[in-house]
Structures are given as structure tokens and as C-alpha cells.
Write a protein that holds these residues in place. Structure first.
Motif, short mmCIF file in Angstrom:
data_model
loop_
_atom_site.label_atom_id
_atom_site.label_comp_id
_atom_site.label_asym_id
_atom_site.label_seq_id
_atom_site.Cartn_x
_atom_site.Cartn_y
_atom_site.Cartn_z
N VAL A 103 0.83 -1.21 0.00
CA VAL A 103 0.00 0.00 0.00
C VAL A 103 0.86 1.25 0.00
CG1 VAL A 103 -1.77 1.28 1.27
CG2 VAL A 103 -1.94 -1.21 1.07
N TYR A 104 2.00 1.21 0.66
CA TYR A 104 2.92 2.35 0.66
C TYR A 104 3.34 2.70 -0.77
CZ TYR A 104 6.89 5.20 2.31
OH TYR A 104 7.77 6.22 2.57
N TYR A 105 3.52 1.67 -1.58
CA TYR A 105 3.87 1.91 -2.98
C TYR A 105 2.82 2.77 -3.67
CZ TYR A 105 4.21 1.14 -7.96
OH TYR A 105 4.28 1.35 -9.32
N ALA A 106 1.54 2.39 -3.53
CA ALA A 106 0.47 3.12 -4.21
C ALA A 106 0.20 4.47 -3.56
CB ALA A 106 -0.81 2.28 -4.21
N ALA A 107 0.23 4.51 -2.24
CA ALA A 107 -0.17 5.73 -1.53
C ALA A 107 0.93 6.78 -1.45
CB ALA A 107 -0.62 5.37 -0.11
N CYS A 108 2.18 6.34 -1.48
CA CYS A 108 3.29 7.28 -1.28
C CYS A 108 4.26 7.32 -2.46
CB CYS A 108 4.05 6.93 0.00
SG CYS A 108 3.04 7.08 1.49
N TYR A 109 4.78 6.16 -2.87
CA TYR A 109 5.80 6.17 -3.91
C TYR A 109 5.28 6.71 -5.24
CZ TYR A 109 9.28 4.47 -7.25
OH TYR A 109 10.21 4.40 -8.26
N TRP A 162 8.05 -3.64 -6.07
CA TRP A 162 9.04 -2.59 -5.81
C TRP A 162 10.28 -2.73 -6.68
CZ3 TRP A 162 8.95 1.91 -3.31
CH2 TRP A 162 7.91 2.15 -2.41
N GLY A 163 10.72 -3.94 -6.93
CA GLY A 163 11.91 -4.12 -7.76
C GLY A 163 11.69 -3.59 -9.16
N ASN A 164 10.53 -3.87 -9.73
CA ASN A 164 10.21 -3.35 -11.06
C ASN A 164 10.05 -1.84 -11.03
OD1 ASN A 164 9.56 -5.47 -13.36
ND2 ASN A 164 8.98 -6.43 -11.44
N ALA A 165 9.42 -1.33 -10.00
CA ALA A 165 9.21 0.12 -9.90
C ALA A 165 10.54 0.86 -9.79
CB ALA A 165 8.34 0.43 -8.69
N PHE A 166 11.43 0.37 -8.95
CA PHE A 166 12.75 1.00 -8.82
C PHE A 166 13.54 0.89 -10.11
CE2 PHE A 166 13.16 0.70 -3.91
CZ PHE A 166 12.64 1.97 -3.78
N MET A 171 15.96 4.02 -14.25
CA MET A 171 16.16 4.16 -15.68
C MET A 171 15.82 5.57 -16.17
SD MET A 171 14.47 1.88 -18.75
CE MET A 171 14.83 0.37 -17.85
N PHE A 172 14.76 6.14 -15.61
CA PHE A 172 14.35 7.49 -16.00
C PHE A 172 14.96 8.57 -15.12
CE2 PHE A 172 10.99 4.97 -18.05
CZ PHE A 172 10.99 5.56 -19.31
N LYS A 173 15.93 8.17 -14.28
CA LYS A 173 16.69 9.10 -13.44
C LYS A 173 15.79 9.87 -12.49
CE LYS A 173 20.37 9.53 -16.88
NZ LYS A 173 21.10 8.40 -16.27
N LEU A 174 14.73 9.23 -12.04
CA LEU A 174 13.85 9.81 -11.04
C LEU A 174 14.19 9.29 -9.64
CD1 LEU A 174 10.48 9.52 -12.99
CD2 LEU A 174 11.85 11.59 -12.64
N VAL A 175 14.84 8.14 -9.60
CA VAL A 175 15.27 7.52 -8.36
C VAL A 175 16.78 7.40 -8.39
CG1 VAL A 175 15.20 5.39 -7.00
CG2 VAL A 175 13.11 6.24 -8.07
N TYR A 184 19.13 -4.27 -5.03
CA TYR A 184 17.76 -4.79 -4.91
C TYR A 184 17.15 -4.99 -6.30
CZ TYR A 184 12.85 -4.84 -3.33
OH TYR A 184 11.54 -5.17 -3.07
N VAL A 185 17.29 -4.00 -7.16
CA VAL A 185 16.76 -4.10 -8.52
C VAL A 185 17.37 -5.29 -9.24
CG1 VAL A 185 16.79 -2.99 -10.79
CG2 VAL A 185 16.14 -1.67 -8.78
N ARG A 186 18.67 -5.46 -9.10
CA ARG A 186 19.35 -6.56 -9.78
C ARG A 186 18.79 -7.91 -9.32
NH1 ARG A 186 23.99 -5.51 -8.01
NH2 ARG A 186 24.31 -3.80 -9.48
#
Length: 219
Positions: A103-109, A162-166, A171-175, A184-186
Motif C-alpha cells: 500500500v505504501y507503494y500506491a499511496a506514497c511512492y 518494488w523491484g520493477n518500480a525502482f 532508468m528514467f533518473k527519477l530515483v 535490490y533491482v538486480r
């Protein structure tokens, strides 16, 4: 699992539905794809707007029910296929933190990332759902520090999300590509399910672009 537990996923390559498809592969669930060519605007046409009036993917049909919203899909599918072990059971230890991070992903990230991408001010902390971007991100990275996954040694559907989101955020230099996020992504994108989906998405994306180019070429 019921007699016909096939999941119909409304999918377009290199979108949020790629994460849902990765989860379905991880779960070993039977599925069929209803692929939309977003380059051609198929997600804005009446047939799909009848599925999701916002014209967004992913959406699924499963056991006679329609589910939209990425996190709802993750919760539903991971619970629907418990034998894969990607979700703590409702009465099991870790269920609360597991739901927290979904839920933190949807509500905050997601809100924080969109504000950052559009260079919008987050607004007063008393009104903003995520406070500020740095605090929001720090909450997740602190949770991941010193352990491979959000719940420790166990990979769950929350990590696939989260791994896909990060991955896309970096990739888009937002994180920022700090070591804890890069590692973690790897761990997530090198899993067999993620590699399979990436290969399929590359094929679909090329086909979609070819279709758009062909339609634009005078006959």
C-alpha cells in the motif's frame, strides 16, 4: 486453485502491466494475454474503456471478476495462488508489513514519483500523502538495508512490485541509483520470470511500432 483458474491479463509492453505479468509468471499461474497496442491508442478505444474507463493497464479478469489497480491485482493474485509462497497468509507473521509495503507503494511512492517527474512541489507536509520525496524514499531504503528483501530473506509479491518500480525509476533518473537500490533491482530483474517478461515485452514493443509505422505509410 479452481478447475479453470486462468488469469486474463490486459497487457501492454513496458508498462505497469509488465510487473503484473512478472508476478503471474512467478506464481506459475495459468494465464492468457489480451495485448493492447498503446502506440496505436487501443487503450483509449471503447472495447478497453469498457474494461477500465481510465484506459490504464494492468487489469485482470479472474474467477469471473474484474480487478484493476496494480496493488489490488498483486494482493489478489498472490493470495489466489498461495502455493507459490509469495504472500504471507492472513494470519501469518509478516502479513502486516507485507501489506504495508504494497500500500505504501500506491499511496506514497507513485504520487511522489509523479510529482518529481513533473517537477511539481509536493505541497505542505500536513496535506501531502507522502511528506517529501527524500523521506518517502529513505523509509524504503532503510527497510532494505542489510537484507535482500522487504521481509528479510523471503521474496514476496511486494518485492516484485518494488523491484520493477525502482528499475524504471532509476532508468528514467527519477530515483537515485544508490547501492541498496541497485542491488535490490538486480536481484529482482535477474530472476527468470522477469527475464522472460523483458524478452516478451521487447518483441511486443517492436511489433507494435511496426504496426504503427505501417499504418502511417501511404498505401
Amino acid at each position: 486453485m479452481t478447475a479453470d483458474d486462468t488469469v486474463t491479463l490486459f497487457h501492454s509492453p513496458n508498462t505497469r502491466s509488465s510487473g503484473a505479468l512478472t508476478l503471474i509468471e512467478e506464481l506459475g499461474a495459468p494465464y492468457r494475454l489480451h495485448v493492447l497496442n498503446m502506440k496505436a491508442g487501443e487503450q483509449r478505444q471503447p472495447p478497453y474503456l469498457a474494461i477500465n474507463p481510465m484506459g490504464k493497464v494492468p487489469a485482470i479478469l479472474h474467477r469471473g471478476e474484474l480487478v484493476t489497480e496494480q496493488v489490488a491485482i498483486f494482493i489478489h493474485l498472490a493470495d489466489a495462488f498461495p502455493e507459490a509462497g509469495l504472500a504471507p497468509a492472513i494470519d501469518a507473521p509478516g502479513r502486516g508489513p507485507y501489506l504495508r509495503w504494497l500500500v505504501y507503494y500506491a499511496a506514497c511512492y507513485e504520487p511522489a514519483l509523479m510529482d518529481r517527474a513533473l517537477k511539481r512541489e509536493s505541497g505542505p507536509a500536513s496535506m501531502c500523502p507522502y511528506g517529501d520525496f527524500e523521506t518517502m524514499l529513505d523509509s524504503v531504503t532503510r527497510e532494505l538495508t542489510g537484507k535482500p528483501y522487504l521481509l528479510g530473506d523471503r521474496c514476496t509479491a511486494a518485492d516484485i512490485l518494488w523491484g520493477n518500480a525502482f528499475h524504471w525509476g532509476v532508468m528514467f533518473k527519477l530515483v537515485p541509483e544508490m547501492p541498496v537500490i541497485a542491488d535490490y533491482v538486480r536481484r529482482i530483474i535477474e530472476r527468470p520470470a522477469a527475464l522472460k517478461v523483458a524478452e516478451l515485452d521487447a518483441k511486443l514493443a517492436a511489433e507494435h511500432q511496426q504496426a504503427v509505422d505501417a499504418a502511417a505509410t501511404p498505401g
